[in-house]
Design a protein around this motif. Structure first.
Motif, PDB file in Angstrom:
ATOM      1  N   GLY A 103       0.780  -1.234   0.000  1.00 60.62           N
ATOM      2  CA  GLY A 103       0.000   0.000   0.000  1.00 60.62           C
ATOM      3  C   GLY A 103       0.812   1.284   0.000  1.00 60.62           C
ATOM      4  O   GLY A 103       0.264   2.364  -0.153  1.00 60.62           O
ATOM      5  N   ALA A 104       2.134   1.173   0.160  1.00 63.84           N
ATOM      6  CA  ALA A 104       2.971   2.383   0.096  1.00 63.84           C
ATOM      7  C   ALA A 104       2.922   2.959  -1.321  1.00 63.84           C
ATOM      8  O   ALA A 104       2.983   4.167  -1.528  1.00 63.84           O
ATOM      9  CB  ALA A 104       4.413   2.064   0.489  1.00 63.84           C
ATOM     10  N   GLY A 105       2.800   2.076  -2.305  1.00 62.50           N
ATOM     11  CA  GLY A 105       2.728   2.516  -3.694  1.00 62.50           C
ATOM     12  C   GLY A 105       4.034   2.281  -4.423  1.00 62.50           C
ATOM     13  O   GLY A 105       5.113   2.361  -3.844  1.00 62.50           O
ATOM     14  N   ILE A 106       3.917   1.950  -5.697  1.00 61.38           N
ATOM     15  CA  ILE A 106       5.090   1.634  -6.516  1.00 61.38           C
ATOM     16  C   ILE A 106       5.639   2.913  -7.143  1.00 61.38           C
ATOM     17  O   ILE A 106       4.897   3.685  -7.738  1.00 61.38           O
ATOM     18  CB  ILE A 106       4.718   0.621  -7.623  1.00 61.38           C
ATOM     19  CG1 ILE A 106       4.202  -0.690  -7.005  1.00 61.38           C
ATOM     20  CG2 ILE A 106       5.901   0.353  -8.560  1.00 61.38           C
ATOM     21  CD1 ILE A 106       5.196  -1.429  -6.119  1.00 61.38           C
ATOM     22  N   LYS A 107       6.945   3.122  -6.973  1.00 65.23           N
ATOM     23  CA  LYS A 107       7.584   4.320  -7.516  1.00 65.23           C
ATOM     24  C   LYS A 107       8.237   4.027  -8.863  1.00 65.23           C
ATOM     25  O   LYS A 107       8.234   4.861  -9.760  1.00 65.23           O
ATOM     26  CB  LYS A 107       8.644   4.778  -6.518  1.00 65.23           C
ATOM     27  CG  LYS A 107       9.327   6.063  -6.872  1.00 65.23           C
ATOM     28  CD  LYS A 107       9.934   6.674  -5.629  1.00 65.23           C
ATOM     29  CE  LYS A 107      11.448   6.583  -5.694  1.00 65.23           C
ATOM     30  NZ  LYS A 107      12.057   7.151  -4.477  1.00 65.23           N
ATOM     31  N   ALA A 108       8.803   2.832  -8.997  1.00 65.54           N
ATOM     32  CA  ALA A 108       9.515   2.489 -10.234  1.00 65.54           C
ATOM     33  C   ALA A 108       9.586   0.978 -10.397  1.00 65.54           C
ATOM     34  O   ALA A 108       9.555   0.241  -9.411  1.00 65.54           O
ATOM     35  CB  ALA A 108      10.937   3.056 -10.190  1.00 65.54           C
ATOM     36  N   VAL A 109       9.649   0.545 -11.657  1.00 62.61           N
ATOM     37  CA  VAL A 109       9.968  -0.855 -11.948  1.00 62.61           C
ATOM     38  C   VAL A 109      11.116  -0.825 -12.953  1.00 62.61           C
ATOM     39  O   VAL A 109      11.072  -0.076 -13.929  1.00 62.61           O
ATOM     40  CB  VAL A 109       8.767  -1.621 -12.544  1.00 62.61           C
ATOM     41  CG1 VAL A 109       9.168  -3.044 -12.927  1.00 62.61           C
ATOM     42  CG2 VAL A 109       7.604  -1.653 -11.554  1.00 62.61           C
ATOM     43  N   ASP A 110      12.166  -1.585 -12.683  1.00 63.04           N
ATOM     44  CA  ASP A 110      13.310  -1.670 -13.589  1.00 63.04           C
ATOM     45  C   ASP A 110      13.443  -3.098 -14.080  1.00 63.04           C
ATOM     46  O   ASP A 110      13.029  -4.035 -13.401  1.00 63.04           O
ATOM     47  CB  ASP A 110      14.593  -1.253 -12.858  1.00 63.04           C
ATOM     48  CG  ASP A 110      14.505   0.182 -12.375  1.00 63.04           C
ATOM     49  OD1 ASP A 110      14.458   1.071 -13.233  1.00 63.04           O
ATOM     50  OD2 ASP A 110      14.437   0.384 -11.143  1.00 63.04           O
ATOM     51  N   ILE A 111      14.030  -3.224 -15.252  1.00 65.62           N
ATOM     52  CA  ILE A 111      14.267  -4.569 -15.777  1.00 65.62           C
ATOM     53  C   ILE A 111      15.753  -4.745 -16.092  1.00 65.62           C
ATOM     54  O   ILE A 111      16.467  -3.762 -16.332  1.00 65.62           O
ATOM     55  CB  ILE A 111      13.437  -4.852 -17.056  1.00 65.62           C
ATOM     56  CG1 ILE A 111      13.658  -3.771 -18.103  1.00 65.62           C
ATOM     57  CG2 ILE A 111      11.957  -5.009 -16.722  1.00 65.62           C
ATOM     58  CD1 ILE A 111      13.160  -4.172 -19.470  1.00 65.62           C
ATOM     59  N   SER A 112      16.179  -5.995 -16.058  1.00 60.76           N
ATOM     60  CA  SER A 112      17.583  -6.294 -16.332  1.00 60.76           C
ATOM     61  C   SER A 112      17.678  -7.448 -17.318  1.00 60.76           C
ATOM     62  O   SER A 112      16.967  -8.451 -17.186  1.00 60.76           O
ATOM     63  CB  SER A 112      18.302  -6.676 -15.034  1.00 60.76           C
ATOM     64  OG  SER A 112      19.631  -7.085 -15.325  1.00 60.76           O
TER      65      SER A 112
END
Ligand SMILES: Nc1nc2c(c(=O)[nH]1)N[C@H]1C(S)=C(S)[C@@H](COP(=O)(O)O)O[C@H]1N2
Ligand SMILES: [Mo]
Length: 400
Positions: free
Chosen positions: A312-321
């Motif tokens: 519930g804090a919330g997603i700020k970023a998603v990165d991929i590798s």
């Protein structure tokens, strides 16, 4: 002139029929990137996103049958993001997890939810109509079993061997538990709230109870839900009533709920054997499409779509590798649909080499917590598993 085709020709990438179609649509099309049309999931032929046989329960779509009895069916990952109430999972693809082989059938006419217990002032029962007459609240929330990904670990971990589809997300509607507790009148000595769901088919363990500390159940977001994505709950997802505790792992979300007890003593919990708190959901992300095993042409940009969520804090970023976590590239996040609802993300990737290739995804939340590559250390801390470096949420592709 057709500058685009010229460029494709120059870099020597094979141009399939799909590519030509895409190129033709380029002049008005928003999906083109750089010099080449990006392949979307719709243009790839994808295997089902589950290693299990595809079997449909009554009223459900074809899902991965992890176990038939008790019924345990995972969502093929390409169905995680639904189309009927985007970005929520369509009801017929919401995963199904049961411990009881015979799911309790609660006919709507005779259904009563009983609320009482020794630490409640008044005991009362409500019918489905009476629940509907009370103030209704709708909250989107990810439901995930903490067995998510368990079956992909090597060496194997005891428990139901779920692959990636032991998670779904829906919009839940119902009455606030806090309102029902208020009606019941919680006494000062209240310690636990306990929830009875289905029945166990065993002489010694006849009931399915879950019990939680009262403080954790006063949150106004905790719902006694009767609807999922605006429809009645599917039988397999708890019809007619279930508990939903947004931001926590779904084992706490008792299905076929028929009794709530406010107690001054912990519930004996004779079935599950130990008290369980509604633990906060982990910080997670995964690739939804393309599914594992999809053949992808080398040198061609492909669109990855995925989801990311936390408690519930919330997603700020998603990165991929693409190099097993040495370097990371950002993805584009769609807007938030609510703090407990997953965020959809997209990224274009190009594979430079043929063979089996992996893509990892990693979410960061608004508290700057970063998803560990082994995503559930807390959950598995008690298991005998040694970390093998297995990365549960890698997408694995055959680049040709
Ligand atoms: N009555 C009942 N409720 C239950 C369970 C169960 O076995 N019986 N399993 C729990 C577990 S472990 C999970 S992960 C969720 C799964 O909810 P779903 O089947 O709607 O996806 O329900 C929870 N509620
Ligand atoms: Mo679960």
């Amino acid at each position: 002139m057709d500058r685009r085709k010229f460029l494709i020709g120059t870099v020597g990438v094979p141009v399939g029929l799909a590519a030509v179609g895409r190129a033709a649509g380029l002049y008005g099309g928003p999906s083109a990137s750089g010099t080449e049309a990006t392949l979307t999931a719709a243009e790839l032929s994808m295997p089902a996103g589950t290693p299990y046989p595809l079997v449909a329960l009554p009223g459900k779509g074809l899902m991965g049958q992890v176990y038939d009895r008790p019924p345990n069916y995972e969502t093929p990952v390409e169905h995680l993001i639904g189309t009927k109430n985007y970005p929520y999972t369509d009801n017929e693809y919401f995963y199904v997890r049961f411990r009881e082989a015979n799911v309790l059938v609660l006919p709507p006419e005779s259904y009563r939810l009983k609320i009482g217990g020794d630490a409640a002032e008044n005991e009362f029962s409500v019918s489905l109509d009476q629940l509907d007459e009370r103030e209704q609240v709708t909250i989107g929330a990810v439901g995930s079993c903490n067995g998510e990904g368990r079956g992909l670990h090597r060496p194997m971990i005891p428990g139901m061997p779920w692959a990636k589809g032991d998670v779904s997300c829906a919009e839940w509607t119902g009455v606030r538990l806090a309102d029902l507790l208020h009606e019941a009148g919680v006494k000062d000595n209240a310690l636990h709230v306990s929830f009875a769901g289905g029945q166990m088919i065993s002489m010694t363990k006849p009931e399915y109870w879950r019990s939680y500390p009262i403080e954790s159940m006063r949150d106004p977001d905790v719902l006694i839900a009767t609807r999922m994505n605006g429809e009645q709950l599917p039988f397999w997802n708890g019809y007619p009533v279930r508990l939903v505790v947004p931001g926590t792992w779904a084992p706490t979300w008792t299905k076929q709920l028929h009794e709530i007890q406010v107690r001054s003593t912990p519930h004996p919990m004779e079935w599950s054997g130990r008290p369980v708190t509604a633990n906060k959901l982990g910080l997670m992300s995964l690739i939804v499409t393309p599914t594992d095993g999809t053949k992808i042409p080398v040198g061609r940009p492909v669109e990855l779509t995925g989801v990311a969520y936390d408690s519930g804090a919330g997603i700020k970023a998603v990165d991929i590798s693409q190099d097993d976590g040495k370097t990371w590239q950002p993805t584009a996040l769609e807007r938030s649909y609510g703090k407990y609802t997953w965020r959809v993300w997209r990224a274009n990737v190009t594979f430079g080499q043929t063979g089996t290739q992996r893509v990892l995804s990693r979410a960061t939340n608004n508290k700057d917590k970063v998803q560990p590559l082994d995503p559930m250390p807390d959950v598995y801390a008690q298991s005998a598993r040694k970390d093998t470096g297995a990365r549960v949420f890698a997408g694995v592709y055959e680049v040709v």
